[in-house]
Enzyme design. Structure first.
Site, mmCIF file in Angstrom:
data_model
loop_
_atom_site.group_PDB
_atom_site.id
_atom_site.type_symbol
_atom_site.label_atom_id
_atom_site.label_comp_id
_atom_site.label_asym_id
_atom_site.label_seq_id
_atom_site.Cartn_x
_atom_site.Cartn_y
_atom_site.Cartn_z
ATOM 1 N N ARG A 227 53.703 -3.709 -33.302
ATOM 2 C CA ARG A 227 52.657 -2.680 -33.286
ATOM 3 C C ARG A 227 52.828 -1.684 -32.151
ATOM 4 O O ARG A 227 51.844 -1.225 -31.556
ATOM 5 C CB ARG A 227 51.262 -3.314 -33.176
ATOM 6 C CG ARG A 227 50.821 -4.059 -34.405
ATOM 7 C CD ARG A 227 50.353 -3.093 -35.474
ATOM 8 N NE ARG A 227 50.164 -3.809 -36.722
ATOM 9 C CZ ARG A 227 48.990 -4.192 -37.194
ATOM 10 N NH1 ARG A 227 47.894 -3.895 -36.546
ATOM 11 N NH2 ARG A 227 48.920 -4.843 -38.319
ATOM 12 N N ARG B 117 47.137 2.217 -32.604
ATOM 13 C CA ARG B 117 45.896 2.826 -32.096
ATOM 14 C C ARG B 117 45.790 2.947 -30.584
ATOM 15 O O ARG B 117 44.940 3.669 -30.090
ATOM 16 C CB ARG B 117 44.696 2.028 -32.610
ATOM 17 C CG ARG B 117 44.345 2.346 -34.035
ATOM 18 C CD ARG B 117 43.356 1.345 -34.573
ATOM 19 N NE ARG B 117 43.959 0.013 -34.582
ATOM 20 C CZ ARG B 117 43.379 -1.071 -35.066
ATOM 21 N NH1 ARG B 117 42.159 -0.997 -35.552
ATOM 22 N NH2 ARG B 117 43.998 -2.230 -35.057
ATOM 23 N N ARG C 263 45.690 10.150 -36.891
ATOM 24 C CA ARG C 263 44.744 9.445 -37.759
ATOM 25 C C ARG C 263 43.437 10.218 -37.990
ATOM 26 O O ARG C 263 42.713 9.930 -38.942
ATOM 27 C CB ARG C 263 44.441 8.050 -37.207
ATOM 28 C CG ARG C 263 45.506 6.994 -37.528
ATOM 29 C CD ARG C 263 45.670 6.761 -39.017
ATOM 30 N NE ARG C 263 44.401 6.487 -39.671
ATOM 31 C CZ ARG C 263 43.786 5.310 -39.668
ATOM 32 N NH1 ARG C 263 44.340 4.285 -39.072
ATOM 33 N NH2 ARG C 263 42.635 5.154 -40.267
ATOM 34 N N ASP D 90 52.863 -0.823 -43.636
ATOM 35 C CA ASP D 90 52.021 -2.024 -43.636
ATOM 36 C C ASP D 90 52.620 -3.018 -44.618
ATOM 37 O O ASP D 90 53.298 -2.613 -45.574
ATOM 38 C CB ASP D 90 50.581 -1.685 -44.039
ATOM 39 C CG ASP D 90 49.652 -2.871 -43.777
ATOM 40 O OD1 ASP D 90 49.187 -3.021 -42.639
ATOM 41 O OD2 ASP D 90 49.427 -3.674 -44.701
ATOM 42 N N TYR E 187 46.589 -12.572 -48.827
ATOM 43 C CA TYR E 187 45.793 -11.353 -49.079
ATOM 44 C C TYR E 187 45.495 -11.189 -50.565
ATOM 45 O O TYR E 187 44.398 -10.789 -50.960
ATOM 46 C CB TYR E 187 46.507 -10.104 -48.546
ATOM 47 C CG TYR E 187 46.416 -9.990 -47.041
ATOM 48 C CD1 TYR E 187 45.216 -9.641 -46.426
ATOM 49 C CD2 TYR E 187 47.511 -10.253 -46.229
ATOM 50 C CE1 TYR E 187 45.118 -9.558 -45.044
ATOM 51 C CE2 TYR E 187 47.423 -10.179 -44.850
ATOM 52 C CZ TYR E 187 46.219 -9.830 -44.257
ATOM 53 O OH TYR E 187 46.127 -9.750 -42.898
HETATM 54 O O1 CP3 Z 1 46.969 -0.017 -34.356
HETATM 55 C C1 CP3 Z 1 47.487 -0.156 -35.489
HETATM 56 O O2 CP3 Z 1 48.479 -0.847 -35.622
HETATM 57 C C2 CP3 Z 1 46.838 0.604 -36.604
HETATM 58 C C3 CP3 Z 1 47.513 0.723 -37.870
HETATM 59 C C4 CP3 Z 1 47.302 -0.386 -38.881
HETATM 60 C C5 CP3 Z 1 48.390 -1.034 -39.535
HETATM 61 N N1 CP3 Z 1 47.876 -1.858 -40.495
HETATM 62 C C6 CP3 Z 1 49.792 -0.746 -39.282
HETATM 63 C C7 CP3 Z 1 50.771 -1.852 -39.375
HETATM 64 C C8 CP3 Z 1 46.129 -0.882 -39.423
HETATM 65 C C9 CP3 Z 1 44.715 -0.535 -39.044
HETATM 66 C C10 CP3 Z 1 46.496 -1.816 -40.450
HETATM 67 C C11 CP3 Z 1 45.600 -2.527 -41.403
HETATM 68 C C12 CP3 Z 1 45.908 -3.968 -41.489
HETATM 69 N N2 CP3 Z 1 46.928 -4.514 -42.230
HETATM 70 C C13 CP3 Z 1 45.257 -4.983 -40.803
HETATM 71 C C14 CP3 Z 1 44.098 -4.806 -39.889
HETATM 72 C C15 CP3 Z 1 44.694 -4.562 -38.548
HETATM 73 C C16 CP3 Z 1 43.753 -4.136 -37.519
HETATM 74 O O3 CP3 Z 1 44.119 -4.377 -36.360
HETATM 75 O O4 CP3 Z 1 42.677 -3.572 -37.807
HETATM 76 C C17 CP3 Z 1 45.933 -6.181 -41.095
HETATM 77 C C18 CP3 Z 1 45.651 -7.523 -40.553
HETATM 78 C C19 CP3 Z 1 46.973 -5.853 -42.015
HETATM 79 C C20 CP3 Z 1 47.962 -6.777 -42.612
HETATM 80 C C21 CP3 Z 1 49.212 -6.755 -41.828
HETATM 81 N N3 CP3 Z 1 49.978 -5.614 -41.618
HETATM 82 C C22 CP3 Z 1 49.890 -7.861 -41.246
HETATM 83 C C23 CP3 Z 1 49.424 -9.290 -41.264
HETATM 84 C C24 CP3 Z 1 51.061 -7.352 -40.665
HETATM 85 C C25 CP3 Z 1 52.153 -8.124 -40.008
HETATM 86 C C26 CP3 Z 1 52.124 -7.935 -38.537
HETATM 87 C C27 CP3 Z 1 51.045 -8.668 -37.797
HETATM 88 O O5 CP3 Z 1 50.323 -7.979 -37.059
HETATM 89 O O6 CP3 Z 1 50.937 -9.894 -37.933
HETATM 90 C C28 CP3 Z 1 51.078 -5.944 -40.897
HETATM 91 C C29 CP3 Z 1 52.176 -5.058 -40.494
HETATM 92 C C30 CP3 Z 1 51.825 -3.733 -39.908
HETATM 93 N N4 CP3 Z 1 50.669 -3.058 -40.067
HETATM 94 C C31 CP3 Z 1 52.726 -2.948 -39.136
HETATM 95 C C32 CP3 Z 1 52.050 -1.778 -38.798
HETATM 96 C C33 CP3 Z 1 52.562 -0.610 -37.985
HETATM 97 C C34 CP3 Z 1 54.197 -3.252 -38.876
HETATM 98 C C35 CP3 Z 1 54.494 -4.178 -37.811
HETATM 99 C C36 CP3 Z 1 54.588 -3.617 -36.420
HETATM 100 O O7 CP3 Z 1 54.468 -2.408 -36.146
HETATM 101 O O8 CP3 Z 1 54.820 -4.471 -35.557
#
Ligand code: CP3
Length: 345
Positions: A24, A28, A37, A73, A148
């Protein structure tokens, strides 16, 4: 020339400094990301290659990390398998029709990445031209994606997911097979488009005990990693709360195993086996504390890695939105300074 210390560490080759990147690292906590955003939803960024590429590049320039991870994502490729979902502010992924029946599993369509998610491959092509560090492509792992799809959103207990495993094992395995097939095509397409390494996020698999992991997940993960091995790019296998499963994750596959912050890195590495690389594992919340504590904890992680080849410095999970970019920049500098190996190369 590209900075290759991340790829060298993935292969357990000697490096001049321990490579570092952050899960990540585009997100944010960055003012620039929050500004983008204001104008675009998360999925709009994912669906517009130029925008996804720009967001991916932000932390590389700001923090000096040794690798970039594609901004996307884990839910994105599921759109290409016929799943309707949205990403809802402060909730996360929400699936329109959660999967509860064999019929719904059978209705999932095979993923054709270049046709159904061309924008992901387009973003990778832009990035592989522009980046001076390796690009990590990624996908969710079948268990985490299935959770999910079945729950319809994030879960703490994974009740319905486990219910399907125990009560309808045939349907469960069919769903896992479809997801394994979809993700292996998706990851192969990312490598073909220019991703230099691939990370598989089994973020929530720590909810299972070892016996259930072995019965319901490991065979699928083993098949996934076996297919991906032929791509010739390093594979990273990551999960959270997996201290009790690290040896199983290693058995399932991956050149590098992610270790979360609850398992001390040296203990985790012994569980994984010193024949693999490891990635981790600073507690992400420590970054909200004073710098002295951050620095001590960074040095502690490096001490536990013992200068062994195959360590990639990262957090134990993703960067929290409350984190200051400056703290991350200082961590990168400290990891590089503390790990400098004059005799390497
Ligand atoms: O700050 C941010 O990262 C905002 C962007 C965001 C992403 N996904 C980018 C992302 C947001 C708000 C989401 C929605 C989302 N998707 C959530 C809620 C997250 C939150 O903090 O509000 C969740 C849990 C998901 C599902 C998800 N996406 C999982 C379980 C993973 C695997 C990584 C992990 O955190 O366990 C993702 C991958 C993901 N989402 C990445 C990004 C940029 C790629 C991984 C990375 O950048 O390391």
């Amino acid at each position: 020339m590209k900075n290759d210390r991340f790829l060298r560490a993935c292969r357990r080759q000697p490096v001049d400094r321990t490579p570092v990147w952050f899960m990540r690292q585009a997100g944010r906590y960055q003012a620039e990301y929050r500004a983008i955003r204001q104008k675009h939803s998360l999925l709009e960024i994912c669906y517009q290659p130029e925008l996804a590429a720009r967001v991916t590049l932000l932390p590389v320039e700001q923090l000096g990390v040794d690798a970039a991870i594609l901004f996307s994502d884990i839910m994105v490729p599921l759109a290409g398998m016929g799943v309707a979902f949205d990403i809802v502010e402060s909730v996360g992924p929400v699936v329109e029709h959660p999967i509860r029946s064999a019929g719904q599993v059978q209705a999932l369509t095979p993923l054709e990445p270049e046709e159904s998610v061309p924008y992901v491959m387009a973003a990778i092509r832009i990035l592989s031209r522009e980046l001076k560090v390796p690009l990590i492509g990624f996908s969710g792992a079948p268990f985490t994606l299935a959770s999910y799809l079945i729950e319809g959103r994030g879960s703490r207990t994974f009740t319905r997911t486990k219910q399907m495993m125990y009560a309808e094992p045939a349907v469960w395995h069919q769903l896992m097979e479809r997801l394994t097939d979809g993700m292996s095509r998706y990851l192969a397409a990312q490598a073909a488009a220019g991703a230099d390494a691939l990370q598989i996020f089994d973020s929530w698999v720590g909810a299972l005990d070892e016996a259930d992991y072995r019965e319901f997940v490991l065979p699928h993960m083993h098949r996934l990693f076996t297919r991906l091995q032929g791509l010739g790019v390093p594979l990273i296998h990551f999960g959270v709360g997996t201290g009790h499963l690290l040896h199983c994750l290693a058995e399932a596959g991956g050149d590098v195993i992610g270790i979360d912050w609850k398992t001390p890195l040296d203990q985790g590495w012994r569980r994984v086996g010193h024949g693999r690389g490891v990635q981790g594992n600073l507690e992400p919340t420590v970054l909200l504390g004073p710098w002295d504590r951050v620095a001590a904890r960074v040095r502690e992680v490096l001490r536990r890695a013992e200068g062994r080849n195959g360590h990639i410095f990262n957090l134990g999970h993703g960067v929290l939105p409350e984190t200051s970019p400056d703290a991350l920049r200082r961590v990168v500098e400290l990891v590089h300074a503390e790990s400098e190996r004059k005799e390497a190369r």
